[in-house]
Design a protein around this motif. Structure first.
Motif, PDB file in Angstrom:
ATOM      1  N   VAL A  10       0.828  -1.209   0.000  1.00 18.24           N
ATOM      2  CA  VAL A  10       0.000   0.000   0.000  1.00 18.24           C
ATOM      3  C   VAL A  10       0.862   1.258   0.000  1.00 18.24           C
ATOM      4  CG1 VAL A  10      -1.987  -1.142   1.060  1.00 18.24           C
ATOM      5  CG2 VAL A  10      -0.276  -0.078   2.522  1.00 18.24           C
ATOM      6  N   SER A  11       2.086   1.126  -0.434  1.00 15.85           N
ATOM      7  CA  SER A  11       3.052   2.233  -0.412  1.00 15.85           C
ATOM      8  C   SER A  11       2.569   3.454  -1.173  1.00 15.85           C
ATOM      9  CB  SER A  11       4.392   1.764  -0.989  1.00 15.85           C
ATOM     10  OG  SER A  11       4.852   0.622  -0.305  1.00 15.85           O
ATOM     11  N   ASP A  12       1.872   3.238  -2.282  1.00 15.46           N
ATOM     12  CA  ASP A  12       1.398   4.365  -3.092  1.00 15.46           C
ATOM     13  C   ASP A  12       0.315   5.173  -2.395  1.00 15.46           C
ATOM     14  OD1 ASP A  12       3.154   3.660  -5.090  1.00 15.46           O
ATOM     15  OD2 ASP A  12       1.651   2.558  -6.254  1.00 15.46           O
ATOM     16  N   HIS A  13      -0.240   4.646  -1.313  1.00 17.85           N
ATOM     17  CA  HIS A  13      -1.325   5.323  -0.599  1.00 17.85           C
ATOM     18  C   HIS A  13      -0.839   6.085   0.632  1.00 17.85           C
ATOM     19  CE1 HIS A  13      -4.453   3.275  -2.941  1.00 17.85           C
ATOM     20  NE2 HIS A  13      -3.623   2.240  -2.921  1.00 17.85           N
ATOM     21  N   ILE A  14       0.448   6.024   0.951  1.00 19.50           N
ATOM     22  CA  ILE A  14       0.964   6.655   2.168  1.00 19.50           C
ATOM     23  C   ILE A  14       0.854   8.177   2.089  1.00 19.50           C
ATOM     24  CG2 ILE A  14       3.010   7.068   3.598  1.00 19.50           C
ATOM     25  CD1 ILE A  14       3.994   4.284   2.821  1.00 19.50           C
ATOM     26  N   VAL A  15       0.231   8.764   3.115  1.00 22.75           N
ATOM     27  CA  VAL A  15       0.157  10.208   3.267  1.00 22.75           C
ATOM     28  C   VAL A  15       1.118  10.651   4.372  1.00 22.75           C
ATOM     29  CG1 VAL A  15      -1.330  12.154   3.895  1.00 22.75           C
ATOM     30  CG2 VAL A  15      -2.237  10.284   2.493  1.00 22.75           C
ATOM     31  N   GLN A  16       1.106   9.898   5.490  1.00 22.57           N
ATOM     32  CA  GLN A  16       1.937  10.260   6.644  1.00 22.57           C
ATOM     33  C   GLN A  16       2.249   9.007   7.454  1.00 22.57           C
ATOM     34  OE1 GLN A  16       0.087  13.092   9.241  1.00 22.57           O
ATOM     35  NE2 GLN A  16       1.814  13.170  10.625  1.00 22.57           N
ATOM     36  N   VAL A  17       3.472   8.956   8.002  1.00 23.53           N
ATOM     37  CA  VAL A  17       3.891   7.856   8.874  1.00 23.53           C
ATOM     38  C   VAL A  17       4.520   8.451  10.121  1.00 23.53           C
ATOM     39  CG1 VAL A  17       5.377   5.828   9.109  1.00 23.53           C
ATOM     40  CG2 VAL A  17       4.364   6.367   6.882  1.00 23.53           C
ATOM     41  N   THR A  18       4.108   7.937  11.284  1.00 24.37           N
ATOM     42  CA  THR A  18       4.676   8.369  12.558  1.00 24.37           C
ATOM     43  C   THR A  18       5.022   7.126  13.361  1.00 24.37           C
ATOM     44  OG1 THR A  18       3.195  10.277  12.541  1.00 24.37           O
ATOM     45  CG2 THR A  18       4.289   9.769  14.616  1.00 24.37           C
ATOM     46  N   SER A  19       6.235   7.100  13.911  1.00 23.97           N
ATOM     47  CA  SER A  19       6.608   5.968  14.762  1.00 23.97           C
ATOM     48  C   SER A  19       7.030   6.489  16.125  1.00 23.97           C
ATOM     49  CB  SER A  19       7.739   5.161  14.124  1.00 23.97           C
ATOM     50  OG  SER A  19       8.923   5.917  14.084  1.00 23.97           O
ATOM     51  N   SER A  20       6.904   5.620  17.118  1.00 18.34           N
ATOM     52  CA  SER A  20       7.373   5.982  18.450  1.00 18.34           C
ATOM     53  C   SER A  20       8.098   4.788  19.042  1.00 18.34           C
ATOM     54  CB  SER A  20       6.219   6.408  19.352  1.00 18.34           C
ATOM     55  OG  SER A  20       5.375   5.318  19.605  1.00 18.34           O
ATOM     56  N   GLY A  21       8.986   5.071  19.972  1.00 14.69           N
ATOM     57  CA  GLY A  21       9.805   4.033  20.567  1.00 14.69           C
ATOM     58  C   GLY A  21      11.112   3.903  19.803  1.00 14.69           C
ATOM     59  N   ALA A  22      12.138   3.468  20.486  1.00 12.21           N
ATOM     60  CA  ALA A  22      13.453   3.316  19.871  1.00 12.21           C
ATOM     61  C   ALA A  22      13.616   1.915  19.317  1.00 12.21           C
ATOM     62  CB  ALA A  22      14.542   3.590  20.911  1.00 12.21           C
ATOM     63  N   ARG A  23      14.304   1.820  18.192  1.00 11.75           N
ATOM     64  CA  ARG A  23      14.559   0.516  17.591  1.00 11.75           C
ATOM     65  C   ARG A  23      15.332  -0.342  18.597  1.00 11.75           C
ATOM     66  NH1 ARG A  23      14.563  -1.507  12.262  1.00 11.75           N
ATOM     67  NH2 ARG A  23      15.880  -3.335  12.097  1.00 11.75           N
ATOM     68  N   GLY A  24      14.890  -1.576  18.765  1.00 10.62           N
ATOM     69  CA  GLY A  24      15.516  -2.463  19.724  1.00 10.62           C
ATOM     70  C   GLY A  24      14.920  -2.370  21.112  1.00 10.62           C
ATOM     71  N   LYS A  25      14.063  -1.382  21.331  1.00 10.23           N
ATOM     72  CA  LYS A  25      13.374  -1.216  22.613  1.00 10.23           C
ATOM     73  C   LYS A  25      11.901  -1.550  22.401  1.00 10.23           C
ATOM     74  CE  LYS A  25      17.002   0.570  24.591  1.00 10.23           C
ATOM     75  NZ  LYS A  25      17.754  -0.062  25.634  1.00 10.23           N
ATOM     76  N   ALA A  26      11.242  -1.993  23.430  1.00  7.41           N
ATOM     77  CA  ALA A  26       9.836  -2.352  23.289  1.00  7.41           C
ATOM     78  C   ALA A  26       9.009  -1.569  24.289  1.00  7.41           C
ATOM     79  CB  ALA A  26       9.671  -3.848  23.533  1.00  7.41           C
ATOM     80  N   PRO A  27       7.760  -1.331  24.031  1.00  8.26           N
ATOM     81  CA  PRO A  27       7.084  -1.574  22.771  1.00  8.26           C
ATOM     82  C   PRO A  27       7.255  -0.392  21.819  1.00  8.26           C
ATOM     83  CG  PRO A  27       5.500  -0.795  24.367  1.00  8.26           C
ATOM     84  CD  PRO A  27       6.832  -0.869  25.070  1.00  8.26           C
ATOM     85  N   ARG A  28       7.054  -0.652  20.562  1.00  8.66           N
ATOM     86  CA  ARG A  28       7.101   0.382  19.535  1.00  8.66           C
ATOM     87  C   ARG A  28       5.776   0.382  18.796  1.00  8.66           C
ATOM     88  NH1 ARG A  28      11.164  -1.258  15.653  1.00  8.66           N
ATOM     89  NH2 ARG A  28      10.877   0.783  14.739  1.00  8.66           N
ATOM     90  N   ASP A  29       5.416   1.545  18.244  1.00  3.32           N
ATOM     91  CA  ASP A  29       4.212   1.564  17.428  1.00  3.32           C
ATOM     92  C   ASP A  29       4.429   2.386  16.171  1.00  3.32           C
ATOM     93  OD1 ASP A  29       3.875   4.245  18.111  1.00  3.32           O
ATOM     94  OD2 ASP A  29       2.207   3.900  19.440  1.00  3.32           O
ATOM     95  N   LEU A  30       3.531   2.167  15.234  1.00  4.77           N
ATOM     96  CA  LEU A  30       3.582   2.837  13.946  1.00  4.77           C
ATOM     97  C   LEU A  30       2.172   3.280  13.617  1.00  4.77           C
ATOM     98  CD1 LEU A  30       5.663   3.216  11.489  1.00  4.77           C
ATOM     99  CD2 LEU A  30       4.375   1.358  10.446  1.00  4.77           C
ATOM    100  N   LYS A  31       2.013   4.549  13.300  1.00  8.92           N
ATOM    101  CA  LYS A  31       0.721   5.082  12.874  1.00  8.92           C
ATOM    102  C   LYS A  31       0.877   5.562  11.435  1.00  8.92           C
ATOM    103  CE  LYS A  31      -0.681   6.585  17.489  1.00  8.92           C
ATOM    104  NZ  LYS A  31      -0.959   5.283  17.914  1.00  8.92           N
ATOM    105  N   VAL A  32      -0.034   5.101  10.585  1.00  6.59           N
ATOM    106  CA  VAL A  32       0.055   5.396   9.163  1.00  6.59           C
ATOM    107  C   VAL A  32      -1.270   5.977   8.688  1.00  6.59           C
ATOM    108  CG1 VAL A  32       0.535   4.448   6.881  1.00  6.59           C
ATOM    109  CG2 VAL A  32       1.589   3.405   8.886  1.00  6.59           C
ATOM    110  N   THR A  33      -1.193   7.081   7.963  1.00  6.00           N
ATOM    111  CA  THR A  33      -2.364   7.645   7.303  1.00  6.00           C
ATOM    112  C   THR A  33      -2.242   7.307   5.825  1.00  6.00           C
ATOM    113  OG1 THR A  33      -2.470   9.459   8.896  1.00  6.00           O
ATOM    114  CG2 THR A  33      -3.688   9.733   6.840  1.00  6.00           C
ATOM    115  N   LEU A  34      -3.286   6.672   5.303  1.00  3.26           N
ATOM    116  CA  LEU A  34      -3.299   6.245   3.907  1.00  3.26           C
ATOM    117  C   LEU A  34      -4.422   6.942   3.164  1.00  3.26           C
ATOM    118  CD1 LEU A  34      -2.883   2.433   4.570  1.00  3.26           C
ATOM    119  CD2 LEU A  34      -1.117   3.974   3.748  1.00  3.26           C
TER     120      LEU A  34
END
Length: 95
Positions: free
Chosen positions: A17-41
């Protein structure tokens, strides 16, 4: 600009769904838990055929420049303002 790629689905079917991406926001550090990803399509007729129902145990994989940045589970989806869909994903350490 970075090459962004977002895959959503379950084996054996994943939708790009890459062509539909409007905005992506992530939180948390790589290698640390938990992490989340919010995507607006961007919602469209083509996108409406793609399942984003969190009850179906869908996986979400987000890649930046061909390298995996995030992998997790779709935990919510909702219609945004206008013609957008907002998807929230959490990594496997969400419990």
């Amino acid at each position: 600009m970075n090459n962004l790629r977002l895959l959503i689905g379950r084996k054996p079917v994943f939708y790009d769904v890459s062509d539909h991406i409007v905005q992506v926001t992530s939180s948390g550090a790589r290698g640390k838990a938990p992490r989340d990803l919010k995507v607006t399509l961007l919602d469209s007729e083509q996108f409406s055929q793609i399942n984003t129902n969190p009850g179906d145990g869908l996986l979400c994989t987000f890649l930046v420049d061909g390298k995996e940045f995030f992998r997790g589970i779709v935990v919510s989806d909702s219609k945004g303002n206008g013609r957008t869909v907002e998807i929230s994903c959490m990594d496997n350490a969400m419990y």
